[in-house]
Structures are given as structure tokens and as C-alpha cells.
Design a protein around this motif. Structure first.
Motif, PDB file in Angstrom:
ATOM      1  N   TYR A 188       0.820  -1.252  -0.004  1.00  0.00           N
ATOM      2  CA  TYR A 188      -0.012  -0.089  -0.065  1.00  0.00           C
ATOM      3  C   TYR A 188       0.892   1.198   0.044  1.00  0.00           C
ATOM      4  O   TYR A 188       0.856   2.059   0.918  1.00  0.00           O
ATOM      5  N   TYR A 226      -3.615   8.622   0.786  1.00  0.00           N
ATOM      6  CA  TYR A 226      -4.230   7.682  -0.247  1.00  0.00           C
ATOM      7  C   TYR A 226      -2.970   6.799  -1.060  1.00  0.00           C
ATOM      8  O   TYR A 226      -2.133   7.311  -1.197  1.00  0.00           O
ATOM      9  N   ASP A 228      -2.813   3.195  -4.018  1.00  0.00           N
ATOM     10  CA  ASP A 228      -3.615   3.091  -5.221  1.00  0.00           C
ATOM     11  C   ASP A 228      -4.999   2.933  -4.937  1.00  0.00           C
ATOM     12  O   ASP A 228      -5.534   2.520  -4.146  1.00  0.00           O
ATOM     13  N   HIS A 229      -5.868   3.236  -6.251  1.00  0.00           N
ATOM     14  CA  HIS A 229      -7.424   3.149  -6.141  1.00  0.00           C
ATOM     15  C   HIS A 229      -7.977   4.267  -5.334  1.00  0.00           C
ATOM     16  O   HIS A 229      -8.999   3.675  -4.926  1.00  0.00           O
ATOM     17  N   GLU A 230      -7.153   5.294  -4.693  1.00  0.00           N
ATOM     18  CA  GLU A 230      -7.898   6.108  -3.979  1.00  0.00           C
ATOM     19  C   GLU A 230      -8.238   5.414  -2.446  1.00  0.00           C
ATOM     20  O   GLU A 230      -9.176   5.990  -1.844  1.00  0.00           O
ATOM     21  N   ARG A 231      -7.474   4.437  -2.186  1.00  0.00           N
ATOM     22  CA  ARG A 231      -7.704   3.913  -0.757  1.00  0.00           C
ATOM     23  C   ARG A 231      -7.104   4.786   0.227  1.00  0.00           C
ATOM     24  O   ARG A 231      -5.730   4.910   0.346  1.00  0.00           O
TER      25      ARG A 231
END
Length: 254
Positions: A188, A226, A228-231
Motif C-alpha cells: 500500500y 491515499y 492506489d485506487h484512492e484507498r
């Protein structure tokens, strides 16, 4: 038509505010001698006791130093700018937490003191930013960051439990390289952050951790990191002494 407004601060508070601004913005640089008390009395049209109260405030804040027989001198410096983007990338293999390595580049000594690690119900806005359900919990890591042995920032960082459980983040110890390094190792990596910055009256916890003088506000940053994928992988509340630090952002147009 502009409405009438009166500044109800006492005279010595107004004088201290004016001198403080001249110090933090560099108009009165470190080592500069302030005008004499009689000169300040004439400049502000106040009594000597009022000038002395103003100078006492700035001495308590660590901005002025009195030297018997010589005068009053600027002890503090211009505000130090903190650039958030330099702390987000993971540290290189074997390198320390970026707070420490970046301080070394400025010929400062950076350090940290871990205060608390535990699973807690996060504040409302933190839970919302992490996308937690009502009653959800998160991992809290709370620490004080120091520059040259002086407290610079109180950091309260929250992490989703599904990312933190079973990792070194759950342990009551420092993370080599900092959380960005560990999160990257877990798959992440931090990609971008969003900061909301405000000036606020400090809580008792913040005043004690940062050793703040009376009536000094904090610069409070609400930060969401954040991957990847705005997580969202980290949400932090970062408190700094408002008279010592400022935030520096570099923005590029699309």
C-alpha cells in the motif's frame, strides 16, 4: 459601508503581536537588538509597564532574550517551513525515518518519542475519512517529533485495522523507516495526500506535549494519505506551535 470593529486585546498583547510578526517574518532577525523601552514607549504611546508585559510574553515564547546591561535581543528565528511532500515517500532501504534524514539536511537533529499505540474508536472525522462504519475502530499511533531536542509536532495517526493487524504497526515500538516504508512493504504505497490546515486553540494534551506558552494557538493539519485506487491508508492529526512553524506546499497547474 464597512462596519465598525474594535480590537479588544490589551495594549501589551497588541504590541507583542506586532513584534512577534516582525520576528517570525524575518524583519527582526536572530540576534537583532530591540529598540529600548523608552523608544518602544514612544513608538506605541504606552507606559513602560505595558512594554515590559509585551516583552515578557515574547520571552516566554522563546522569541526574545534579555541580557542585563545590554538590552533585549531576538532569540528565536523566522518560522521554519515544513514541506509535507518530502515526508510521504518511503525511506530507502536501511535509511531512518524521513523526519530524521530531512532534519540532517538542514543541520538539525530530528528525533521522536512514541507515546501510545492501541486500537481505539477514532474521532468522527477520522472514521469518515477512513470509510469506517459507525462504531468502527482503527489503530492509533501517537508520538511527539522533536527538532534539536525541542518538541515540534504532536502526531496522532490512525490506520485501518485490516492493514495494521499482524504487522509491526501494532507493536509499542518505533517503525524503522516510518509508516510509509512499512505500508509500502505491505503493498500500500502512499500515492498522494490531502491536507486541511487550520489555526486552533490547543487542547491540554497539545499544550503539554508541545510545551506551548499561554494563549499560543496550534497549526492543526488534518491529513489523509491515499494509496492506489484512492484507498485511504492513514489519517493523521498533526499539531505544531503556530509561532514556530508554517506549511509549505508546491502546487503545479494541470
Amino acid at each position: 459601508m464597512a462596519r465598525a470593529f474594535k480590537d479588544n486585546r490589551s495594549a501589551h498583547q497588541k504590541i507583542a503581536a506586532g513584534l512577534r510578526r516582525r520576528i517570525t517574518r524575518g524583519d527582526l532577525p536572530p540576534g537583532a537588538q530591540l529598540p529600548s523601552t523608552p523608544a518602544l514607549m514612544e513608538e506605541y504611546d504606552v507606559a513602560g509597564t505595558t512594554v515590559q508585559k509585551a516583552l515578557a510574553m515574547l520571552k516566554e515564547e522563546g522569541l526574545l532574550l534579555g541580557q542585563p546591561g545590554k538590552g533585549v535581543f531576538v532569540k528565536g528565528s523566522t518560522q521554519q517551513a515544513i514541506s509535507p511532500e518530502v515526508y510521504m515517500p518511503p525511506a530507502a532501504v536501511g535509511e531512518p525515518y524521513r523526519w530524521i534524514s530531512e532534519a540532517e539536511k538542514r543541520s538539525q537533529r530530528g528525533s521522536s518519542k512514541l507515546l501510545k499505540v492501541g486500537v481505539v474508536p477514532p474521532p468522527h472525522e477520522v472514521a469518515k475519512a477512513l470509510g469506517l462504519d459507525e462504531g468502527g475502530q482503527a489503530l492509533l499511533r501517537k508520538q511527539v517529533l522533536f527538532l534539536d531536542e525541542e518538541p515540534a509536532e504532536l502526531t496522532r495517526s490512525y490506520y485501518p485495522l485490516e492493514l495494521a493487524e499482524g504487522t509491526a504497526m501494532m507493536e509499542q515500538r518505533k517503525i524503522r523507516g516510518g509508516s510509509p516504508t512499512l505500508l509500502t512493504e505491505l503493498g500500500y504505497p502512499p500515492r498522494h495526500l490531502v491536507d486541511e490546515v487550520s489555526s486552533e486553540i490547543p487542547t491540554e494534551d497539545e499544550a503539554l506535549a508541545l510545551e506551548l506558552p499561554k494563549d499560543m494557538p496550534v497549526l492543526l493539519t488534518f491529513r489523509t494519505v491515499y494509496s492506489d485506487h484512492e484507498r485511504p491508508i492513514e489519517v493523521s492529526l498533526l499539531a505544531k506551535a503556530a509561532h514556530k512553524y508554517r506549511m509549505r506546499y508546491r502546487l503545479r497547474t494541470p
